[in-house]
Design a protein around this motif. Structure first.
Motif, PDB file in Angstrom:
ATOM      1  N   SER A   1       0.794  -1.266   0.038  1.00  0.00           N
ATOM      2  CA  SER A   1      -0.049  -0.007  -0.079  1.00  0.00           C
ATOM      3  C   SER A   1       0.825   1.479   0.072  1.00  0.00           C
ATOM      4  CB  SER A   1      -0.819  -0.034   1.241  1.00  0.00           C
ATOM      5  OG  SER A   1      -0.303   0.220   2.212  1.00  0.00           O
ATOM      6  N   ASN A   2       0.242   2.258  -0.388  1.00  0.00           N
ATOM      7  CA  ASN A   2       1.017   3.579  -0.321  1.00  0.00           C
ATOM      8  C   ASN A   2       1.131   4.396   1.052  1.00  0.00           C
ATOM      9  OD1 ASN A   2      -1.557   4.466  -0.057  1.00  0.00           O
ATOM     10  ND2 ASN A   2      -1.816   5.443  -1.784  1.00  0.00           N
ATOM     11  N   GLU A   3       0.308   3.989   1.871  1.00  0.00           N
ATOM     12  CA  GLU A   3       0.420   4.368   3.521  1.00  0.00           C
ATOM     13  C   GLU A   3       0.129   5.887   3.398  1.00  0.00           C
ATOM     14  OE1 GLU A   3       1.071   2.250   5.823  1.00  0.00           O
ATOM     15  OE2 GLU A   3       0.958   0.561   4.655  1.00  0.00           O
ATOM     16  N   MET A   4      -0.632   6.271   2.595  1.00  0.00           N
ATOM     17  CA  MET A   4      -1.432   7.657   2.700  1.00  0.00           C
ATOM     18  C   MET A   4      -2.628   7.968   3.344  1.00  0.00           C
ATOM     19  SD  MET A   4       0.671   9.256   0.051  1.00  0.00           S
ATOM     20  CE  MET A   4      -0.431  10.755  -0.381  1.00  0.00           C
ATOM     21  N   GLY A   5      -2.498   9.126   4.052  1.00  0.00           N
ATOM     22  CA  GLY A   5      -3.623   9.557   4.802  1.00  0.00           C
ATOM     23  C   GLY A   5      -3.917   8.689   6.315  1.00  0.00           C
ATOM     24  N   LEU A   6      -2.789   8.281   6.902  1.00  0.00           N
ATOM     25  CA  LEU A   6      -2.656   7.557   7.981  1.00  0.00           C
ATOM     26  C   LEU A   6      -2.037   8.439   9.174  1.00  0.00           C
ATOM     27  CD1 LEU A   6      -1.780   4.003   6.759  1.00  0.00           C
ATOM     28  CD2 LEU A   6      -4.038   4.849   7.226  1.00  0.00           C
ATOM     29  N   GLY A   7      -1.854   9.633   9.077  1.00  0.00           N
ATOM     30  CA  GLY A   7      -1.570  10.502  10.042  1.00  0.00           C
ATOM     31  C   GLY A   7       0.117  10.513  10.297  1.00  0.00           C
ATOM     32  N   GLY A   8       0.822  10.131   8.797  1.00  0.00           N
ATOM     33  CA  GLY A   8       2.326  10.245   9.037  1.00  0.00           C
ATOM     34  C   GLY A   8       2.804  11.606   8.597  1.00  0.00           C
ATOM     35  N   ASP A   9       4.151  11.835   8.711  1.00  0.00           N
ATOM     36  CA  ASP A   9       4.941  13.019   8.148  1.00  0.00           C
ATOM     37  C   ASP A   9       6.048  12.662   7.543  1.00  0.00           C
ATOM     38  OD1 ASP A   9       6.124  12.172  10.427  1.00  0.00           O
ATOM     39  OD2 ASP A   9       6.107  14.257  11.347  1.00  0.00           O
ATOM     40  N   ILE A  10       5.984  11.756   6.412  1.00  0.00           N
ATOM     41  CA  ILE A  10       7.427  11.427   6.250  1.00  0.00           C
ATOM     42  C   ILE A  10       7.346  11.692   4.427  1.00  0.00           C
ATOM     43  CG2 ILE A  10       6.542   9.157   4.930  1.00  0.00           C
ATOM     44  CD1 ILE A  10       9.428   9.544   7.279  1.00  0.00           C
ATOM     45  N   PHE A  11       6.223  12.170   3.872  1.00  0.00           N
ATOM     46  CA  PHE A  11       6.125  12.437   2.524  1.00  0.00           C
ATOM     47  C   PHE A  11       5.803  13.806   1.948  1.00  0.00           C
ATOM     48  CE2 PHE A  11       3.923  12.035  -1.697  1.00  0.00           C
ATOM     49  CZ  PHE A  11       5.037  11.591  -2.529  1.00  0.00           C
TER      50      PHE A  11
END
Length: 333
Positions: A150-160
């Motif tokens: 998965s692209n791991e988008m919209g999960l509350g991270g701040d890496i991209f």
């Protein structure tokens, strides 16, 4: 015999700086040329393409997972210590301190605030754009991924995108942007490109970023550098405003000191007092104060007397001054 010391290269550099107490006239401000506008537009298209490829979970996301499963930090464990130190060149705090120290010295030598203001404007623009993208897309990093593929988008991270990579591009690229000669600009551009490329690969090696994060970080940093000429008018106005504020503060601090000093009075010329003629004529002449009253005789007419108490015997044959002495009788021998 007098010998002169041979000047080293460092001595010649400092001697040249001593001859430049003011801002050099040959420092030109970069303008938004057509070439720069075209490069900015191409970088923006690349930025949007990377975001789109990650959002739709394309081949770029599959490549991210393949690199993550490869685990470069285990494949080349011998250079792990070096990469840990090298990645510091992309951290915002240490790099900002190093670059601001150099640009602050340049500002002091050239009597201009443009280097420091340009650095501040670039870092502010970087934090706004990259921070907004990080919070808006909320992608998780490789160490916190939840679903394989998965692209791991919209999960509350701040890496991209990668903040280390974008910061390395802007912080070291600002030295090339502010270079005073074309040759220095070329060398510094190549140096900043190598440093930012190494910082991006270091984050992928350590597993803290996806490969697509680094690609987007390079594009984000380059966009900030290419857009800086649009900020130059604002930087010039800010510099003029700071200098005007300094001049007003100096004038305000000098005014109380001047007011405390008493003004020097102009000397008034006083005319001498003259007595009236009738008053001068009415006055009778007086004898000198050093003479006693009464008749006075000349010193030559006074009879010499032996002072009282003198040890010398009296001389009866002493005559007064001014009279002929009596003739002595002649005695036969």
């Amino acid at each position: 015999m007098r010998t002169e010391r041979n000047l080293t290269r460092l001595d010649r550099v400092f001697a040249r700086l001593d001859r430049e107490p003011e801002r050099p006239a040959h420092l030109d401000v970069p303008k938004m040329s057509r070439h720069r506008v075209a490069l900015l537009a191409g970088t923006l298209v690349f930025y949007m393409a990377i975001v789109w490829l990650v959002v739709i979970t394309s081949w770029l996301v599959r490549l991210d997972w393949q690199v993550m499963f490869f685990r470069p930090y285990q494949q080349w464990a011998g250079i792990h210590w070096f990469v840990d130190y090298y990645v510091v060149l992309g951290q915002r705090g240490p790099t900002a301190v190093m670059v601001s120290a150099w640009l602050g010295w340049r500002s002091w030598r050239q009597h201009t605030l443009r280097p420091m203001l340009t650095l501040g404007a670039s870092l502010l623009l970087l934090n706004i754009t990259v921070g907004a993208a990080k919070l808006g897309m909320g992608r998780l990093g490789p160490h916190y991924a939840t679903t394989i593929g998965s692209n791991e988008m919209g999960l509350g991270g701040d890496i991209f995108p990668s903040g280390h990579t974008a910061n390395a591009v802007v912080t070291w690229g600002i030295l090339a942007y502010l270079a005073s000669t074309p040759r220095a600009r070329r060398w510094l551009s190549a140096l900043s490109a190598v440093v930012s490329l190494g910082v991006g690969m270091a984050t992928v090696y350590l597993g803290t970023h996806w490969l697509s994060d680094v690609l987007l970080g390079w594009a984000a940093g380059l966009l900030v550098l290419l857009a800086l000429p649009w900020c130059e008018p604002l930087i010039a106005r800010a510099e003029a405003g700071i200098f005007d504020l300094r001049d007003r503060w100096r004038a305000r601090s000098d005014s109380p000191a001047r007011a405390s000093l008493s003004p020097v009075e102009t000397p008034v010329r006083v005319k001498p007092r003259t007595a009236p003629q009738n008053e001068t004529a009415a006055r009778s002449p007086r004898a000198p104060v050093h003479l006693a009253p009464g008749p006075h005789t000349a010193r030559s007419e006074r009879t010499p007397l032996t002072p009282a108490g003198s040890r010398r015997p009296p001389h009866p044959d002493r005559v007064a001054r001014g009279t002929a002495p009596a003739a002595r009788p002649l005695t036969g021998g």
